[in-house]
Design an enzyme around this catalytic site. Structure first.
Site, PDB file in Angstrom:
ATOM      1  N   THR A  69      -1.420  34.534  33.206  1.00 37.10           N
ATOM      2  CA  THR A  69      -1.305  34.159  31.676  1.00 37.10           C
ATOM      3  C   THR A  69      -2.454  33.948  31.488  1.00 37.10           C
ATOM      4  OG1 THR A  69       0.868  33.295  32.716  1.00 37.10           O
ATOM      5  CG2 THR A  69       0.640  33.194  30.472  1.00 37.10           C
ATOM      6  N   ARG A 117      -3.856  42.079  32.213  1.00 40.89           N
ATOM      7  CA  ARG A 117      -4.870  40.926  31.138  1.00 40.89           C
ATOM      8  C   ARG A 117      -6.232  40.820  30.644  1.00 40.89           C
ATOM      9  NH1 ARG A 117       0.409  37.299  32.605  1.00 40.89           N
ATOM     10  NH2 ARG A 117       1.810  37.694  30.945  1.00 40.89           N
ATOM     11  N   ASN A 133      -2.141  37.879  25.207  1.00 42.85           N
ATOM     12  CA  ASN A 133      -2.273  38.487  26.656  1.00 42.85           C
ATOM     13  C   ASN A 133      -1.686  40.274  27.044  1.00 42.85           C
ATOM     14  OD1 ASN A 133       0.856  37.890  27.236  1.00 42.85           O
ATOM     15  ND2 ASN A 133      -0.500  36.036  28.304  1.00 42.85           N
ATOM     16  N   HIS A 181       3.790  41.880  29.279  1.00 44.04           N
ATOM     17  CA  HIS A 181       4.791  40.937  29.991  1.00 44.04           C
ATOM     18  C   HIS A 181       5.630  41.433  31.071  1.00 44.04           C
ATOM     19  CE1 HIS A 181       8.574  37.742  31.138  1.00 44.04           C
ATOM     20  NE2 HIS A 181       9.173  39.412  30.884  1.00 44.04           N
TER      21      HIS A 181
HETATM   22  O1  CDP Z   1       4.169  35.775  30.953  1.00 40.00           O
HETATM   23  P1  CDP Z   1       3.794  34.957  31.802  1.00 40.00           P
HETATM   24  O2  CDP Z   1       4.976  34.577  32.394  1.00 40.00           O
HETATM   25  O3  CDP Z   1       2.614  35.231  32.210  1.00 40.00           O
HETATM   26  O4  CDP Z   1       3.244  33.544  31.197  1.00 40.00           O
HETATM   27  P2  CDP Z   1       5.056  32.185  30.928  1.00 40.00           P
HETATM   28  O5  CDP Z   1       4.197  31.160  31.044  1.00 40.00           O
HETATM   29  O6  CDP Z   1       5.365  32.402  31.076  1.00 40.00           O
HETATM   30  O7  CDP Z   1       5.029  32.577  29.091  1.00 40.00           O
HETATM   31  C1  CDP Z   1       5.279  33.319  28.445  1.00 40.00           C
HETATM   32  C2  CDP Z   1       3.968  33.717  27.577  1.00 40.00           C
HETATM   33  O8  CDP Z   1       3.752  32.325  26.433  1.00 40.00           O
HETATM   34  C3  CDP Z   1       3.000  34.623  27.794  1.00 40.00           C
HETATM   35  O9  CDP Z   1       3.023  35.008  28.244  1.00 40.00           O
HETATM   36  C4  CDP Z   1       1.832  33.629  26.480  1.00 40.00           C
HETATM   37  O10 CDP Z   1       2.223  35.384  25.697  1.00 40.00           O
HETATM   38  C5  CDP Z   1       2.894  32.874  26.069  1.00 40.00           C
HETATM   39  N1  CDP Z   1       1.681  31.199  26.345  1.00 40.00           N
HETATM   40  C6  CDP Z   1       1.107  30.669  25.447  1.00 40.00           C
HETATM   41  O11 CDP Z   1       1.260  31.491  24.191  1.00 40.00           O
HETATM   42  N2  CDP Z   1       0.379  29.562  25.642  1.00 40.00           N
HETATM   43  C7  CDP Z   1       0.703  29.284  26.699  1.00 40.00           C
HETATM   44  N3  CDP Z   1       0.073  27.764  26.958  1.00 40.00           N
HETATM   45  C8  CDP Z   1       1.681  29.324  28.423  1.00 40.00           C
HETATM   46  C9  CDP Z   1       2.639  30.823  27.595  1.00 40.00           C
HETATM   47 MG    MG Z   2       6.973  34.096  32.662  1.00 37.53          MG
END
Ligand code: CDP
Ligand code: MG
Length: 139
Positions: free
Chosen positions: A91, A102, A112, A115
């Site tokens: 992430t 990413r 990032n 998705h």
């Molecule tokens: O996208 P991914 O599944 O890797 O991460 P997630 O934990 O499911 O979070 C969804 C999205 O929220 C991330 O891809 C980021 O764009 C955002 N995010 C964020 O802005 N700040 C964080 N601490 C964690 C996630």
């Molecule tokens: Mg996620």
């Protein structure tokens, strides 16, 4: 073969990275079986990311995902959800493995660039969010 969902997020679309990202994913062995560009409103963005409701980044995330057009693609490959997560990387772009999407293009944990459905978070629900059966093409 399994299906998964890729979203090229507004930061990447704005930077004209759509082609680079699609090439990287296709070179990794994924077949695109459905794809479109759309601009989500906040209600749609909030619903797509409802699993994150209540987290400190939720409101920011909903604003971000609805801040410009996205490209959504349904991808097919063996173990597609798990393998796409590997191609995409962690992430936080700073923690993402070298040459993952990413790592190459992400600028912050929020912005990032993509998705990718999590294997344990119902990829089919995310595909159904954007595509009807007739929108997907087996070839
Ligand atoms: O996208 P991914 O599944 O890797 O991460 P997630 O934990 O499911 O979070 C969804 C999205 O929220 C991330 O891809 C980021 O764009 C955002 N995010 C964020 O802005 N700040 C964080 N601490 C964690 C996630
Ligand atoms: Mg996620």
């Amino acid at each position: 073969m399994e299906k998964t969902l890729l979203i090229i997020k507004p930061d990447a679309v704005r930077k004209n990275l759509t082609g680079n990202i699609l090439k990287q994913v296709m070179d990794a062995g994924f077949k695109i079986i459905g794809m479109k560009m759309l601009w989500l409103n906040k209600e749609q963005g909030g619903k797509f990311y409802e699993i994150h409701k209540g987290k400190d980044f939720y409101n920011w995330l909903v604003d971000f995902i609805s801040s410009g057009p996205v490209v959504v693609a349904c991808l097919k490959a063996d173990s597609a959800p798990a393998r796409l997560r590997e191609v995409v990387g962690a992430t936080d772009p700073k923690k993402a493995a070298p040459n993952t999407v990413r790592n190459l293009y992400g600028t912050s944990v929020g912005e990032n660039v993509v998705h990718a459905s999590a294997p344990d978070e119902n990829p089919q629900r995310e595909i159904d969010f954007f595509f009807k059966a007739g929108d997907l093409h087996e070839y």
